[in-house]
Design an enzyme around this catalytic site. Structure first.
Site, PDB file in Angstrom:
ATOM      1  N   SER A 139       1.136 -10.103   0.666  1.00 36.36           N
ATOM      2  CA  SER A 139       1.486  -8.781   0.811  1.00 36.36           C
ATOM      3  C   SER A 139       3.207  -8.517   0.077  1.00 36.36           C
ATOM      4  O   SER A 139       3.721  -7.275  -0.116  1.00 36.36           O
ATOM      5  CB  SER A 139       1.815  -8.429   2.318  1.00 36.36           C
ATOM      6  OG  SER A 139       2.562  -9.677   2.618  1.00 36.36           O
ATOM      7  N   HIS A 171      -4.208  -6.674   3.323  1.00 35.06           N
ATOM      8  CA  HIS A 171      -3.904  -5.606   2.270  1.00 35.06           C
ATOM      9  C   HIS A 171      -5.006  -5.371   1.383  1.00 35.06           C
ATOM     10  O   HIS A 171      -4.504  -4.574   0.419  1.00 35.06           O
ATOM     11  CB  HIS A 171      -2.708  -6.234   1.738  1.00 35.06           C
ATOM     12  CG  HIS A 171      -1.263  -5.908   2.510  1.00 35.06           C
ATOM     13  ND1 HIS A 171      -0.691  -5.006   2.608  1.00 35.06           N
ATOM     14  CD2 HIS A 171      -0.796  -6.717   3.379  1.00 35.06           C
ATOM     15  CE1 HIS A 171       0.504  -4.970   3.539  1.00 35.06           C
ATOM     16  NE2 HIS A 171       0.395  -6.280   3.830  1.00 35.06           N
ATOM     17  N   LYS A 201      -3.376  -1.380   8.790  1.00 36.46           N
ATOM     18  CA  LYS A 201      -2.869  -0.814   7.537  1.00 36.46           C
ATOM     19  C   LYS A 201      -3.991   0.396   6.986  1.00 36.46           C
ATOM     20  O   LYS A 201      -3.583   1.598   7.337  1.00 36.46           O
ATOM     21  CB  LYS A 201      -2.985  -2.241   6.528  1.00 36.46           C
ATOM     22  CG  LYS A 201      -1.779  -2.968   7.083  1.00 36.46           C
ATOM     23  CD  LYS A 201      -1.414  -4.180   6.669  1.00 36.46           C
ATOM     24  CE  LYS A 201      -0.282  -4.869   7.120  1.00 36.46           C
ATOM     25  NZ  LYS A 201      -0.507  -6.475   7.337  1.00 36.46           N
TER      26      LYS A 201
HETATM   27  C1  LIG Z   1      -0.213  -7.329   8.406  1.00 37.49           C
HETATM   28  C2  LIG Z   1      -0.893  -8.581   8.211  1.00 37.49           C
HETATM   29  C3  LIG Z   1      -1.248  -9.272   9.317  1.00 37.49           C
HETATM   30  C4  LIG Z   1      -1.109  -8.650  10.746  1.00 37.49           C
HETATM   31  O1  LIG Z   1      -1.759  -7.584  11.057  1.00 37.49           O
HETATM   32  P1  LIG Z   1      -1.346  -6.810  12.021  1.00 37.49           P
HETATM   33  O2  LIG Z   1      -2.768  -5.818  12.596  1.00 37.49           O
HETATM   34  O3  LIG Z   1      -0.532  -5.855  11.829  1.00 37.49           O
HETATM   35  O4  LIG Z   1      -1.060  -7.475  13.494  1.00 37.49           O
HETATM   36  C5  LIG Z   1      -2.206 -10.474   9.124  1.00 37.49           C
HETATM   37  N1  LIG Z   1      -2.159 -10.791   8.041  1.00 37.49           N
HETATM   38  C6  LIG Z   1      -1.701 -10.265   6.973  1.00 37.49           C
HETATM   39  C7  LIG Z   1      -2.053 -10.851   5.597  1.00 37.49           C
HETATM   40  C8  LIG Z   1      -0.662  -9.279   6.881  1.00 37.49           C
HETATM   41  O5  LIG Z   1      -0.445  -8.332   5.890  1.00 37.49           O
END
Ligand SMILES: *Cc1c(COP(=O)(O)O)cnc(C)c1O
Length: 396
Positions: free
Chosen positions: A186, A214, A244
């Protein structure tokens, strides 16, 4: 009287963070998190959210979420295993399995919570986990919680992974060995080398866990990084988030039926934390339909990403090696990075600085997240601001 020790601890550490420029100030949004946002009465081009496809504010999803509230209420009422499983939860999980091309799926309240849940439900102190050094915090915490031996390998370094996999399996010390990686990293937007990871996993009989927070909705015509590489039947855990590209909230694991059955009886947040709300569940299910039915939103997102990257690179910025819409502009020094972001804000652009400890020291960057919802005019406004500030601060 409250604790003096706590007061001293907090004061000392907060002051230290502030003096190092590492203290993050939170700016509340006065309205929705769309392509334009309002903060402190100021309208800004928003380049900071993970709302890749613009679904967080999609009118169709708002509509079905409101209908779900009318029909089911605002809360699920219990944890999934007591009586918080509504028929719409089951539908969401069926839709997730269809989306990922797996036998089954399980939904959690967030992606973070999903990693805490799923890793520790399968791994224990007699096991080992090979973990990419740049994996997300929720993977790191999930691994720690499992008490398995954590063996970090250098970022996307397949020779290092192979050597460590060989050592771990040949040592005979561990019952099970897993390799775990982000699908898309990310902070830099690079993609995991899944074909090689799967090959190494087959050689040493490792379980494969891919966190595609992502990548889902972004790569593989929406289905994610695993599908992008055609590896849907070779990855044991396809973990993803619903917060996301899907635009709502929640997390999931998709995989074989027996894995999902096990997670439903052994993963603690599923057993001990209340289920996703009806509005979330129905919005997510419909968002998945939108993504599976048409690539229009993804096409817009990729077009906007290409445009932003080409322009920023053309201006002479270091935008790293991203293979996804994530567009870092690497500044380096923490304070310079924060200053750059502050100047962008003054010029009407919201792009957050990301510094240590989220990224290694000295690699501070302003991270830009173009989405399907941006217009060319919005992006042009951001690009103009970048040019002005880049010259002003002697970066380009
Ligand atoms: C954002 C993210 C998470 C967490 O996801 P949420 O639904 O926001 O709790 C987990 N792993 C990765 C790689 C992320 O980028």
């Amino acid at each position: 009287m409250t604790s003096k020790t706590l007061d001293q601890f907090l004061h000392k550490n907060l002051e230290e963070l502030k003096s190092q420029g590492l203290y993050n100030e939170i700016d509340p949004l006065e309205g929705p998190n769309g392509p334009m946002i309002t903060i402190g009465g100021k309208e800004l081009v928003n380049l900071s959210s993970n709302n890749y496809l613009g679904l967080a504010t999609d009118e169709r999803l708002k509509e079905v979420a409101m209908e779900a509230i009318k029909e089911y209420g605002v809360g699920a009422g219990a944890v999934r295993t007591i009586n918080g499983t509504l028929d719409i939860h089951v539908k969401l999980e069926e839709k997730l399995a269809e989306f990922k091309g797996t036998e089954a799926a399980i939904a959690y309240q967030s992606g973070f919570n999903c990693n805490m849940a799923a890793i520790s439900a399968v791994m224990d102190k007699n096991d080992a986990i090979l973990s990419d050094e740049l994996n997300h915090a929720s993977i790191i915490d999930g691994c720690r919680l499992s008490k398995a031996k954590i063996i970090r390998f250098n970022h996307s370094d397949m020779d290092d992974l192979r050597a460590k996999a060989k050592e771990a399996t040949e040592s005979g010390q561990y019952n099970k060995v897993m390799v775990i990686t982000d699908g898309v990293f990310s902070m830099d937007g690079d993609v995991a080398k899944l074909p090689e990871i799967v090959e190494i996993a087959e050689e040493f009989d490792l379980m494969v866990y891919v966190d595609d927070a992502h990548g889902s909705g972004v790569l593989g015509k929406g289905a994610g990084t695993v599908k992008h590489f055609g590896l849907s039947d070779k990855v044991d855990f396809q973990m993803g988030t619903l917060s996301k590209a899907i635009g709502v909230v929640g997390g999931y694991v998709a995989g074989k039926r027996e894995l999902i059955d096990w997670l439903k009886v052994r993963s603690r947040p599923f057993l001990f934390s209340t289920a996703l709300t009806p509005a979330d569940v129905v919005a997510c299910t419909n968002a998945l339909d939108l993504i599976m039915d048409s690539t229009e939103l993804q096409d817009n997102m990729w077009e906007n990403s290409r445009y932003l990257k080409e322009k920023l690179k053309g201006l002479g910025f270091d935008i790293g090696e991203s293979e996804t819409p994530i567009t870092p502009v690497v500044i380096g020094d923490e304070k310079d990075t924060q200053n750059f972001s502050k100047r962008l804000y003054e010029e009407g652009v919201y792009a957050k600085s990301i510094v240590f400890p989220t990224v290694p020291k000295g690699t501070g960057r302003v991270r830009n997240m173009p989405s399907a919802a941006h217009t060319k005019e919005m992006l042009d406004k951001a690009i103009t601001a970048y040019e002005k500030i880049g010259k002003e601060l002697g970066i380009i």
